[in-house]
Design a protein around this motif. Structure first.
Motif, short mmCIF file in Angstrom:
data_model
loop_
_atom_site.label_atom_id
_atom_site.label_comp_id
_atom_site.label_asym_id
_atom_site.label_seq_id
_atom_site.Cartn_x
_atom_site.Cartn_y
_atom_site.Cartn_z
N GLU A 1 0.77 -2.45 -4.05
CA GLU A 1 1.19 -1.08 -4.35
C GLU A 1 2.19 -0.59 -3.32
OE1 GLU A 1 -1.71 1.91 -3.85
OE2 GLU A 1 -2.67 0.94 -2.14
N PRO A 2 3.09 0.29 -3.75
CA PRO A 2 4.05 0.86 -2.81
C PRO A 2 3.37 1.82 -1.84
CG PRO A 2 4.27 1.90 -4.95
CD PRO A 2 3.31 0.77 -5.13
N ASP A 3 3.96 1.99 -0.69
CA ASP A 3 3.43 2.94 0.31
C ASP A 3 3.93 4.33 -0.04
OD1 ASP A 3 2.59 4.34 2.55
OD2 ASP A 3 2.89 2.63 3.87
N ALA A 4 2.99 5.22 -0.39
CA ALA A 4 3.35 6.58 -0.79
C ALA A 4 3.64 7.49 0.41
CB ALA A 4 2.23 7.19 -1.63
N ASN A 5 3.36 6.99 1.61
CA ASN A 5 3.63 7.78 2.81
C ASN A 5 5.14 7.74 3.08
OD1 ASN A 5 3.90 8.90 5.35
ND2 ASN A 5 2.24 7.72 6.26
N PRO A 6 5.83 8.89 2.97
CA PRO A 6 7.30 8.87 3.13
C PRO A 6 7.75 8.37 4.50
CG PRO A 6 6.46 11.13 3.11
CD PRO A 6 5.32 10.24 2.71
N THR A 7 6.90 8.53 5.49
CA THR A 7 7.26 8.07 6.84
C THR A 7 7.33 6.55 6.92
OG1 THR A 7 6.18 10.02 7.80
CG2 THR A 7 6.63 8.19 9.28
N ALA A 8 6.43 5.89 6.18
CA ALA A 8 6.34 4.43 6.26
C ALA A 8 7.05 3.71 5.13
CB ALA A 8 4.87 4.02 6.28
N PRO B 1 -13.24 0.45 11.87
CA PRO B 1 -13.15 1.91 11.88
C PRO B 1 -11.82 2.39 11.30
CG PRO B 1 -12.70 1.07 14.08
CD PRO B 1 -13.06 -0.12 13.22
N MET B 2 -11.89 3.23 10.28
CA MET B 2 -10.69 3.80 9.68
C MET B 2 -10.72 5.31 9.88
SD MET B 2 -8.67 1.56 8.31
CE MET B 2 -8.94 0.05 9.23
N VAL B 3 -9.74 5.85 10.56
CA VAL B 3 -9.70 7.28 10.80
C VAL B 3 -8.65 7.92 9.91
CG1 VAL B 3 -10.59 7.06 13.14
CG2 VAL B 3 -8.14 6.99 12.76
N ALA B 4 -8.46 9.22 10.08
CA ALA B 4 -7.79 10.05 9.09
C ALA B 4 -6.47 9.49 8.55
CB ALA B 4 -7.57 11.44 9.67
N ASP B 5 -5.62 8.95 9.40
CA ASP B 5 -4.29 8.53 8.94
C ASP B 5 -4.16 7.01 8.87
OD1 ASP B 5 -4.41 8.03 11.64
OD2 ASP B 5 -2.40 8.79 12.09
N THR B 6 -5.26 6.30 8.73
CA THR B 6 -5.25 4.85 8.78
C THR B 6 -5.61 4.25 7.43
OG1 THR B 6 -6.06 5.08 11.05
CG2 THR B 6 -6.04 2.87 10.12
N ARG B 7 -4.90 3.19 7.05
CA ARG B 7 -5.13 2.52 5.77
C ARG B 7 -5.80 1.17 5.98
NH1 ARG B 7 -1.85 3.46 1.34
NH2 ARG B 7 -3.03 1.72 0.48
N ALA C 1 -6.06 -2.41 -5.86
CA ALA C 1 -5.62 -1.90 -4.56
C ALA C 1 -5.74 -0.38 -4.51
CB ALA C 1 -4.19 -2.33 -4.28
N ALA C 2 -5.44 0.28 -5.62
CA ALA C 2 -5.54 1.74 -5.67
C ALA C 2 -6.97 2.20 -5.46
CB ALA C 2 -5.00 2.27 -7.00
N ALA C 3 -7.93 1.45 -6.02
CA ALA C 3 -9.33 1.80 -5.83
C ALA C 3 -9.72 1.68 -4.36
CB ALA C 3 -10.22 0.90 -6.68
N LEU C 4 -9.15 0.70 -3.67
CA LEU C 4 -9.43 0.50 -2.26
C LEU C 4 -8.95 1.67 -1.41
CD1 LEU C 4 -10.46 -1.62 -0.13
CD2 LEU C 4 -8.10 -2.40 0.01
N GLU D 1 2.70 -2.23 0.45
CA GLU D 1 4.10 -2.45 0.82
C GLU D 1 4.25 -2.43 2.34
OE1 GLU D 1 8.47 -0.32 0.04
OE2 GLU D 1 6.59 0.73 -0.46
N PRO D 2 4.86 -3.45 2.93
CA PRO D 2 5.03 -3.47 4.38
C PRO D 2 5.77 -2.23 4.88
CG PRO D 2 5.48 -5.63 3.47
CD PRO D 2 5.33 -4.70 2.30
N CYS D 3 5.29 -1.69 5.99
CA CYS D 3 5.87 -0.45 6.52
C CYS D 3 7.23 -0.74 7.15
CB CYS D 3 4.92 0.19 7.53
SG CYS D 3 4.75 -0.74 9.08
N ASP D 4 8.06 0.31 7.19
CA ASP D 4 9.41 0.18 7.74
C ASP D 4 9.65 1.24 8.80
OD1 ASP D 4 11.94 -1.16 7.77
OD2 ASP D 4 12.82 0.58 6.75
#
Length: 345
Positions: free
Chosen positions: A96-103, A14-20, A126-129, A69-72
C-alpha cells in the motif's frame, strides 16, 4: 508478501502514536529469501533498512517485498528509498502507498533511479494491519481494544466472585498474543484491588516477553504498595481520573497508540458509553452460571432498539490445549467508526 505481513505483526514490538508496523523480505531471482526485517519500534531501523543490513553484500539485484511504500524522507532514520537504491535492489513490490504526506513519494524516487516498482499486492490485508495506526491518527487518541471473557449467559464471575478461570488455556494464550500487539494495558483501580493482576505479556510457557507494554491504572483510589502491577516487571502509570477521554488523552500525550482494555464491567461500560471502543475481543466459554457478575455494567440501554450492536468481524473456535478443558469461541467485533454509539446522558 504474506511473510512480510507476518513480520510486520511481530509480537512484543512497541508501536507509539506516529509509528507504523512494517515488514520486508528480500528475494533473489529464484524467489529464495535472502534476508528479512521489520520495524522494531521508534528510533529503530525501518523494515527495509533492517533487511538490507541482514543481507549485507547480498542485497544487489534482489526484489524487496515491503508491506508499505518505502519512505522518502529523513526522520528518526534516513530515507528507505536511498538505502534501497544504494544497495542495488532491482525491484520493489509494496502492498500500500504511504498516506503520510511527509513520508510519501517513495515510488517516484525509486522509479527515477531505474528500479521497477509494483504496488497493491495484498493491499487489503496490509490495510487491516494499519487500522490501529489510522484510527489513532484520525481520532488523536489511542486505539482501544476491549477484551472480555464470559460464559454463555454473559457472566464474567460466579455469584461468590470467583472468576479464575472463565476462559480456557487456549483463550488465555491467545490473549497474551494480542496483548503483545499493544503498547498499553489498561485497567481500573477496582480490578487491581480485587484481582491483583500482573498485566504482563507471557508466552505459552508463562515466560515474560523481553519488551512489555506500559501498564496503566485509571481511578482516584490509592493502590497498596504490594500490588503486583507496581512491581518492576514493566513500567506502570497511574491515571488519576475516572473519565475515559481524559485517560486516553494522558496516554496519547505519552505517545501511546494501542490500548488493551482489560478492566472490569464498570470500566468497560464507561468506555462503551463514551464511544471509545474501537475493537472488541470476546472469549465465550461453553457453560452457564445463571447468576454472578455481568461482563459489562449498565450501558443506559432501555429497549432492544437501542442495543449496542458491533459488527462481527471474525469468529474462531479455540480448541483446548489442556486435557479436560472445553473449546472457547473467540469473537472479534468492530463498532462503527467514528462511533455511532454516542455517549448517552
Amino acid at each position: 508478501m504474506r511473510r512480510a505481513l507476518a513480520l510486520a505483526a511481530t509480537p512484543g514490538v512497541p508501536m507509539v502514536a506516529d509509528t507504523r508496523r512494517v515488514g520486508c523480505v528480500l528475494l533473489d531471482d529464484a524467489g529464495r529469501t535472502i534476508a528479512e526485517g521489520f520495524h522494531a519500534g521508534p528510533g529503530t531501523p525501518h523494515a527495509e533498512a533492517a533487511a538490507l543490513a541482514a543481507a549485507a553484500d547480498s542485497a544487489a539485484g534482489t526484489t524487496a517485498v515491503v508491506t508499505l511504500e518505502p519512505c522518502d524522507h529523513t526522520g528518526r532514520t534516513g530515507p528507505c528509498t536511498q538505502a534501497l537504491i544504494a544497495a542495488g535492489v532491482r525491484r520493489v513490490v509494496f502492498a500500500e502507498p504511504d498516506a503520510n504526506p511527509t513520508a510519501a513519494g517513495g515510488q517516484a524516487r525509486l522509479e527515477a533511479a531505474g528500479i521497477e516498482v509494483v504496488s497493491g499486492l495484498l493491499a487489503d490485508e496490509a490495510a487491516a494491519l494499519k487500522r490501529v495506526y489510522d484510527v489513532a491518527r484520525a481520532e488523536q487518541r489511542p486505539f482501544v481494544t476491549w477484551k472480555l471473557a464470559a460464559t454463555l449467559d454473559g457472566r464474567s464471575a460466579a455469584a461468590d466472585g470467583t472468576s479464575r478461570w472463565v476462559s480456557g488455556t487456549a483463550a488465555r494464550r491467545d490473549t497474551h498474543r494480542l496483548r503483545a500487539l499493544c503498547d498499553t494495558m489498561l485497567v481500573g483501580t477496582g480490578t487491581v484491588l480485587v484481582d491483583d493482576p500482573l498485566l504482563t505479556v507471557r508466552d505459552a510457557e508463562d515466560r515474560p516477553l523481553a519488551v512489555q507494554p506500559l501498564r496503566a491504572v485509571m481511578g482516584r483510589r490509592d493502590l497498596p504498595a504490594d500490588r503486583r502491577v507496581l512491581n518492576s516487571d514493566a513500567q506502570t502509570v497511574l491515571l488519576r481520573t475516572r473519565d475515559p477521554r481524559e485517560a486516553l488523552a494522558q496516554l496519547w500525550a505519552r505517545g501511546r497508540q494501542h490500548v488493551f482494555l482489560e478492566g472490569g464491567p464498570t470500566l468497560a461500560a464507561a468506555f462503551v458509553r463514551a464511544g471509545l471502543v474501537d475493537e472488541i475481543v470476546c472469549y465465550v466459554a461453553p457453560f452457564f452460571l445463571g447468576a454472578g457478575l455481568s461482563s459489562v455494567a449498565d450501558l443506559g440501554i432501555g429497549t432492544l432498539a437501542e442495543a449496542f450492536r458491533p459488527r462481527v468481524a471474525d469468529v474462531v473456535v479455540l480448541e483446548p490445549v489442556v486435557e479436560g478443558e472445553e473449546p472457547n469461541v473467540r469473537f472479534i467485533l468492530t463498532p462503527q467508526h467514528p462511533a455511532d454509539h454516542q455517549e448517552r446522558e
